[in-house]
Motif scaffolding. Structure first.
Motif, mmCIF file in Angstrom:
data_model
loop_
_atom_site.group_PDB
_atom_site.id
_atom_site.type_symbol
_atom_site.label_atom_id
_atom_site.label_comp_id
_atom_site.label_asym_id
_atom_site.label_seq_id
_atom_site.Cartn_x
_atom_site.Cartn_y
_atom_site.Cartn_z
ATOM 1 N N LEU A 66 65.930 36.478 -2.866
ATOM 2 C CA LEU A 66 65.432 36.655 -1.501
ATOM 3 C C LEU A 66 64.003 37.170 -1.489
ATOM 4 C CD1 LEU A 66 68.556 38.121 0.326
ATOM 5 C CD2 LEU A 66 67.469 35.924 0.719
ATOM 6 N N ALA A 109 61.693 34.299 -2.533
ATOM 7 C CA ALA A 109 61.519 33.351 -1.427
ATOM 8 C C ALA A 109 60.653 33.957 -0.330
ATOM 9 C CB ALA A 109 62.879 32.951 -0.863
ATOM 10 N N LEU A 110 60.771 35.238 -0.111
ATOM 11 C CA LEU A 110 59.965 35.888 0.921
ATOM 12 C C LEU A 110 58.501 35.882 0.547
ATOM 13 C CD1 LEU A 110 60.037 37.629 3.552
ATOM 14 C CD2 LEU A 110 60.087 39.596 2.050
ATOM 15 N N PHE A 111 58.177 36.234 -0.679
ATOM 16 C CA PHE A 111 56.775 36.328 -1.072
ATOM 17 C C PHE A 111 56.125 34.961 -1.284
ATOM 18 C CE2 PHE A 111 57.908 40.706 -2.495
ATOM 19 C CZ PHE A 111 57.136 41.345 -1.541
ATOM 20 N N TRP A 112 56.859 33.986 -1.806
ATOM 21 C CA TRP A 112 56.268 32.685 -2.088
ATOM 22 C C TRP A 112 56.414 31.700 -0.933
ATOM 23 C CZ3 TRP A 112 52.964 31.892 -5.851
ATOM 24 C CH2 TRP A 112 52.970 32.776 -6.912
ATOM 25 N N GLY A 113 57.363 31.895 -0.059
ATOM 26 C CA GLY A 113 57.579 30.927 1.009
ATOM 27 C C GLY A 113 57.215 31.430 2.382
ATOM 28 N N PHE A 114 56.921 32.720 2.513
ATOM 29 C CA PHE A 114 56.660 33.277 3.832
ATOM 30 C C PHE A 114 55.276 32.894 4.347
ATOM 31 C CE2 PHE A 114 56.066 36.932 6.795
ATOM 32 C CZ PHE A 114 57.112 36.617 7.625
ATOM 33 N N GLU A 115 54.276 32.875 3.467
ATOM 34 C CA GLU A 115 52.920 32.537 3.909
ATOM 35 C C GLU A 115 52.825 31.101 4.426
ATOM 36 O OE1 GLU A 115 48.350 32.337 2.246
ATOM 37 O OE2 GLU A 115 49.947 33.106 0.966
ATOM 38 N N PHE A 120 55.163 29.357 5.682
ATOM 39 C CA PHE A 120 55.958 29.319 6.909
ATOM 40 C C PHE A 120 55.148 29.847 8.089
ATOM 41 C CE2 PHE A 120 58.817 31.695 9.752
ATOM 42 C CZ PHE A 120 59.562 30.643 10.249
ATOM 43 N N ILE A 121 54.440 30.959 7.879
ATOM 44 C CA ILE A 121 53.642 31.541 8.960
ATOM 45 C C ILE A 121 52.472 30.622 9.324
ATOM 46 C CG2 ILE A 121 52.093 33.474 9.514
ATOM 47 C CD1 ILE A 121 55.006 34.205 9.740
#
Length: 136
Positions: A101, A104-110, A112-113
């Motif tokens: 998690l 996925a947050l650090f690599w996929g959050f940017e 996504f935003i």
């Protein structure tokens, strides 16, 4: 026929509902002596404490905090009744899921935003001309 509420209720809810022959617990000599002792000790405790708490160092406080949190974790998830091998397996599974998690947050959050911002900008203005570098 009126019911007798005093026989149904072992402890009266209000002083007025207590039966007239109930015992006055504060009239005994032992109770009066205890009340006087408490009154004299409370007046002297305002000047100086009777018991001084020992100073606890910061590493011990942190250690106690972490032990408390691990105990709460074990009780919440029921780990206290597992064998040590089962605890290790369960903790490895939880650690793996939590790591995935975070990854996925650090690599996929940017992305996504950025993608969400570009879509919002397109819905508001109708084109990507206001932010061509971000939304290309």
């Amino acid at each position: 026929m009126t019911p007798d509420f005093h026989s149904v209720e072992p402890f009266p809810l209000f002083i007025d509902s207590a039966p007239p022959n109930s015992a006055n617990y504060f009239s005994s000599p032992m109770a009066m002596a205890a009340i006087q002792l408490l009154a004299t000790s409370s007046s002297s405790s305002s000047r100086e404490p009777l018991f001084r708490k020992p100073r606890v160092s910061m590493p011990i406080k942190v250690s106690n905090y972490l032990r408390l949190r691990y105990y709460q974790y074990e009780v919440t998830f029921g780990l206290y009744m597992l064998t040590p091998r089962e605890k290790i397996i369960f903790n490895l599974i939880i650690f793996t899921v939590f790591s995935a998690l975070l990854f996925a947050l650090f690599w996929g959050f940017e992305p996504f935003i950025v993608n969400g911002f570009c879509r919002l900008l397109y819905y508001i203005t109708g084109s990507f001309s206001n932010a061509p570098q971000i939304c290309s």
